[in-house]
Design a protein around this motif. Structure first.
Motif, PDB file in Angstrom:
ATOM      1  N   THR A   1       0.964  -1.378   0.069  1.00 49.33           N
ATOM      2  CA  THR A   1       0.005   0.533  -0.049  1.00 49.33           C
ATOM      3  C   THR A   1       0.932   1.283   0.115  1.00 49.33           C
ATOM      4  O   THR A   1       0.504   2.832  -0.773  1.00 49.33           O
ATOM      5  N   LYS A   2       2.315   1.403   0.755  1.00 49.02           N
ATOM      6  CA  LYS A   2       2.996   1.897   1.247  1.00 49.02           C
ATOM      7  C   LYS A   2       4.254   1.610   0.851  1.00 49.02           C
ATOM      8  O   LYS A   2       4.268   0.432   1.484  1.00 49.02           O
ATOM      9  N   ALA A   3       4.995   2.350   0.747  1.00 51.81           N
ATOM     10  CA  ALA A   3       6.647   2.518   0.666  1.00 51.81           C
ATOM     11  C   ALA A   3       7.206   3.320   1.127  1.00 51.81           C
ATOM     12  O   ALA A   3       7.214   4.506   0.661  1.00 51.81           O
ATOM     13  N   TYR A   4       8.450   2.835   1.940  1.00 54.04           N
ATOM     14  CA  TYR A   4       9.020   4.360   2.626  1.00 54.04           C
ATOM     15  C   TYR A   4      10.289   3.854   2.261  1.00 54.04           C
ATOM     16  O   TYR A   4      11.603   3.130   2.131  1.00 54.04           O
ATOM     17  N   PHE A   5      11.142   4.854   2.003  1.00 56.42           N
ATOM     18  CA  PHE A   5      12.706   5.187   1.430  1.00 56.42           C
ATOM     19  C   PHE A   5      12.763   7.053   1.704  1.00 56.42           C
ATOM     20  O   PHE A   5      12.457   7.890   2.245  1.00 56.42           O
ATOM     21  N   GLY A   6      13.942   6.436   2.242  1.00 49.36           N
ATOM     22  CA  GLY A   6      14.547   7.818   3.155  1.00 49.36           C
ATOM     23  C   GLY A   6      15.278   9.013   2.503  1.00 49.36           C
ATOM     24  O   GLY A   6      16.134   8.615   1.478  1.00 49.36           O
ATOM     25  N   GLU A   7      15.552   9.939   2.621  1.00 52.39           N
ATOM     26  CA  GLU A   7      15.486  11.086   1.502  1.00 52.39           C
ATOM     27  C   GLU A   7      17.300  11.238   1.831  1.00 52.39           C
ATOM     28  O   GLU A   7      17.833  12.252   0.999  1.00 52.39           O
ATOM     29  N   LYS A   8      17.849   9.868   2.939  1.00 58.38           N
ATOM     30  CA  LYS A   8      19.761  10.076   2.221  1.00 58.38           C
ATOM     31  C   LYS A   8      19.917   9.337   1.015  1.00 58.38           C
ATOM     32  O   LYS A   8      20.761  10.535   0.963  1.00 58.38           O
ATOM     33  N   ASP A   9      18.796   9.072   0.307  1.00 56.27           N
ATOM     34  CA  ASP A   9      19.454   8.415  -1.112  1.00 56.27           C
ATOM     35  C   ASP A   9      18.417   9.069  -1.790  1.00 56.27           C
ATOM     36  O   ASP A   9      17.209   8.493  -2.615  1.00 56.27           O
ATOM     37  N   PHE A  10      18.514  10.362  -1.568  1.00 55.66           N
ATOM     38  CA  PHE A  10      17.221  11.830  -2.135  1.00 55.66           C
ATOM     39  C   PHE A  10      16.808  12.149  -3.521  1.00 55.66           C
ATOM     40  O   PHE A  10      16.156  11.324  -4.304  1.00 55.66           O
ATOM     41  N   GLN A  11      18.160  11.405  -4.817  1.00 59.93           N
ATOM     42  CA  GLN A  11      18.048  11.093  -6.272  1.00 59.93           C
ATOM     43  C   GLN A  11      17.673   9.528  -5.886  1.00 59.93           C
ATOM     44  O   GLN A  11      16.807   9.532  -6.943  1.00 59.93           O
ATOM     45  N   GLN A  12      17.479   8.375  -5.595  1.00 58.01           N
ATOM     46  CA  GLN A  12      17.106   7.200  -4.954  1.00 58.01           C
ATOM     47  C   GLN A  12      14.973   7.678  -5.236  1.00 58.01           C
ATOM     48  O   GLN A  12      14.494   6.716  -5.785  1.00 58.01           O
ATOM     49  N   LEU A  13      14.961   8.436  -4.066  1.00 58.47           N
ATOM     50  CA  LEU A  13      13.714   8.756  -3.964  1.00 58.47           C
ATOM     51  C   LEU A  13      12.948   9.583  -4.831  1.00 58.47           C
ATOM     52  O   LEU A  13      12.381   8.827  -5.204  1.00 58.47           O
ATOM     53  N   ALA A  14      13.818  10.257  -5.725  1.00 57.07           N
ATOM     54  CA  ALA A  14      13.100  10.957  -6.840  1.00 57.07           C
ATOM     55  C   ALA A  14      13.012   9.979  -8.022  1.00 57.07           C
ATOM     56  O   ALA A  14      12.068  10.012  -8.542  1.00 57.07           O
ATOM     57  N   VAL A  15      13.854   8.875  -8.062  1.00 52.75           N
ATOM     58  CA  VAL A  15      13.783   8.242  -9.266  1.00 52.75           C
ATOM     59  C   VAL A  15      12.436   6.678  -8.842  1.00 52.75           C
ATOM     60  O   VAL A  15      12.060   6.381  -9.499  1.00 52.75           O
ATOM     61  N   VAL A  16      12.576   6.966  -7.621  1.00 49.34           N
ATOM     62  CA  VAL A  16      11.343   5.607  -7.203  1.00 49.34           C
ATOM     63  C   VAL A  16      10.201   6.172  -7.013  1.00 49.34           C
ATOM     64  O   VAL A  16       9.051   5.234  -7.988  1.00 49.34           O
ATOM     65  N   ARG A  17      10.138   7.653  -7.260  1.00 47.36           N
ATOM     66  CA  ARG A  17       8.149   8.482  -7.188  1.00 47.36           C
ATOM     67  C   ARG A  17       8.355   8.403  -8.903  1.00 47.36           C
ATOM     68  O   ARG A  17       6.884   8.205  -9.255  1.00 47.36           O
ATOM     69  N   ASN A  18       9.543   8.922  -9.405  1.00 42.87           N
ATOM     70  CA  ASN A  18       9.322   8.587 -11.213  1.00 42.87           C
ATOM     71  C   ASN A  18       8.514   7.349 -11.810  1.00 42.87           C
ATOM     72  O   ASN A  18       7.719   7.178 -11.966  1.00 42.87           O
ATOM     73  N   LEU A  19       9.061   6.086 -11.345  1.00 41.84           N
ATOM     74  CA  LEU A  19       9.336   4.834 -11.582  1.00 41.84           C
ATOM     75  C   LEU A  19       7.474   3.916 -10.987  1.00 41.84           C
ATOM     76  O   LEU A  19       7.487   3.735 -12.153  1.00 41.84           O
ATOM     77  N   VAL A  20       7.256   4.720 -10.292  1.00 41.26           N
ATOM     78  CA  VAL A  20       6.147   4.760  -9.388  1.00 41.26           C
ATOM     79  C   VAL A  20       4.912   4.984 -10.697  1.00 41.26           C
ATOM     80  O   VAL A  20       3.524   4.816 -11.222  1.00 41.26           O
ATOM     81  N   LYS A  21       5.527   6.320 -11.129  1.00 43.29           N
ATOM     82  CA  LYS A  21       4.184   7.347 -12.105  1.00 43.29           C
ATOM     83  C   LYS A  21       4.243   6.382 -13.652  1.00 43.29           C
ATOM     84  O   LYS A  21       3.108   6.526 -14.377  1.00 43.29           O
ATOM     85  N   GLN A  22       5.924   6.057 -13.960  1.00 46.91           N
ATOM     86  CA  GLN A  22       5.787   5.633 -15.351  1.00 46.91           C
ATOM     87  C   GLN A  22       4.771   4.607 -15.240  1.00 46.91           C
ATOM     88  O   GLN A  22       3.976   3.666 -16.331  1.00 46.91           O
ATOM     89  N   LEU A  23       5.071   3.482 -14.744  1.00 48.70           N
ATOM     90  CA  LEU A  23       3.943   2.406 -14.253  1.00 48.70           C
ATOM     91  C   LEU A  23       2.867   2.122 -14.184  1.00 48.70           C
ATOM     92  O   LEU A  23       2.423   1.247 -13.731  1.00 48.70           O
ATOM     93  N   ASN A  24       2.620   3.535 -13.613  1.00 46.82           N
ATOM     94  CA  ASN A  24       0.808   3.596 -13.092  1.00 46.82           C
ATOM     95  C   ASN A  24       0.977   3.113 -11.794  1.00 46.82           C
ATOM     96  O   ASN A  24      -0.409   2.094 -11.388  1.00 46.82           O
ATOM     97  N   LEU A  25       1.494   2.607 -10.728  1.00 49.05           N
ATOM     98  CA  LEU A  25       1.500   2.067  -9.344  1.00 49.05           C
ATOM     99  C   LEU A  25       0.783   2.762  -8.528  1.00 49.05           C
ATOM    100  O   LEU A  25       0.622   3.401  -8.486  1.00 49.05           O
ATOM    101  N   SER A  26      -0.683   1.237  -8.015  1.00 50.80           N
ATOM    102  CA  SER A  26      -0.749   2.588  -7.012  1.00 50.80           C
ATOM    103  C   SER A  26      -0.039   2.376  -5.603  1.00 50.80           C
ATOM    104  O   SER A  26      -0.749   3.563  -5.181  1.00 50.80           O
ATOM    105  N   VAL A  27       0.759   2.184  -5.372  1.00 47.62           N
ATOM    106  CA  VAL A  27       1.309   2.096  -4.538  1.00 47.62           C
ATOM    107  C   VAL A  27       2.161   3.720  -3.712  1.00 47.62           C
ATOM    108  O   VAL A  27       2.699   4.708  -4.477  1.00 47.62           O
TER     109      VAL A  27
END
Ligand code: AMP
Length: 294
Positions: A146-172
């Motif tokens: 339902t939700k997935a948790y990522f640290g801002e320590k890996d700030f670019q990774q967090l941005a990439v994951v948000r982008n991935l979720v958008k691209q794949l149109n996932l509901s997480v």
């Protein structure tokens, strides 16, 4: 605590729980308080938290880094068991898959995250984010969190994951969590285990200089702030700067003038011996402070 080593066993278990309250915290183990802050956040927001420990080979561009990556599953289990892991309202289960479970087909994928695929970590760690995206896409597919948790320590990774979720149109829903630091303000990292106590002390300069940059952002130009940071690091023989970027916190595009953005973050990668550390500090976020005061 329940520990699952195969996709089949985990999915069998997940089919017995409420599918609308599953939090997921992916990690590479050697858990520390930074990881635990994500897990505790997930426990507050979900009845079930799936924590994975998987040292993902596809995101390592450097073989030696992969070999030297700290691993200590027993200590990880111990830390998770101290988090009230069997309480039915905030249960934690551990997913400990083998490489074969995650990559049965051994197919390498490539992704396009626009600018996020070009700058900072992407520039210095070729294919790193392809590896991150591959493993996260696979985990999301297996767990359907339902939700997935990522640290801002890996700030670019967090941005990439948000982008991935958008691209794949996932509901997480992706939840970003603040950086947890040691007492001396060094950002917590599994890689810190590889530092001597003297190196840890020296590494504390990274945050100190980032804080100075934040102060100087009020009066100096971007170039001056950057030069001062670079020179300060040069004066600490134990530290070698790989990059410093001052960028728009949404797009990660480098800025030349403070007026180029209302949300500005300084990002660094620094070597201490052969250990590579990353950190970041928000220099200003006017939008947040304006909205926050309404
Ligand atoms: P890792 O095990 O390094 O792949 O990290 C797993 C997750 O924990 C990632 O989302 C990281 O951003 C997060 N994390 C690692 N260190 C910290 C920290 N010091 N503070 C907050 N989150 C962290």
């Amino acid at each position: 605590m329940l520990v699952f080593k195969t996709v089949r066993e985990l999915q069998q278990f997940l089919s017995t729980v409420a599918s609308n309250s599953i939090g997921f915290v992916p990690t590479m183990g050697a858990l520390h308080q930074g990881h635990l802050s994500l897990i505790e956040k997930s426990q507050q927001q979900n009845k079930l938290t799936v924590c994975s420990v998987f040292v993902n080979p596809t995101q390592f561009n450097n073989k030696e880094d992969l070999l030297n990556y700290p691993r200590n599953v027993l200590a990880d289990i111990h830390l998770l068991e101290n988090l009230d892991c069997d309480n039915e309202e905030k249960r934690i289960v551990l997913f400990l898959p083998s490489e074969n479970e995650i990559y049965p087909n051994k197919i390498e994928k490539s992704y396009d995250f626009g600018n996020l695929s070009l700058v900072m970590e992407a520039q210095h760690r070729p294919r790193h984010f392809d590896g991150v995206a591959m493993v996260i896409e696979r985990f999301f597919d297996i767990i359907q969190p339902t939700k997935a948790y990522f640290g801002e320590k890996d700030f670019q990774q967090l941005a990439v994951v948000r982008n991935l979720v958008k691209q794949l149109n996932l509901s997480v829903q992706i939840i970003g969590c603040p950086i947890v630091r040691e007492a001396n303000n060094l950002a917590m990292s599994s890689r810190n285990e590889r530092l001597t106590s003297d190196q840890k002390e020296q590494a504390a300069h990274i945050y100190k200089f980032l804080q100075i940059a934040k102060q100087q952002a009020k009066t100096l130009t971007v170039e001056q702030v950057k030069n001062n940071f670079v020179n300060s690091i040069k004066n600490i023989p134990a530290l070698q700067l790989e990059y410093l970027e001052i960028a728009n916190g949404n797009t990660l595009t480098s800025i030349e003038n403070w007026e180029d953005t209302t949300y500005c973050v300084a990002f660094v990668a620094v070597f201490v011996g052969n250990v590579r550390l990353i950190d970041n500090v928000t220099l200003f976020n006017f939008r947040k402070s304006i909205l926050g005061s309404i």
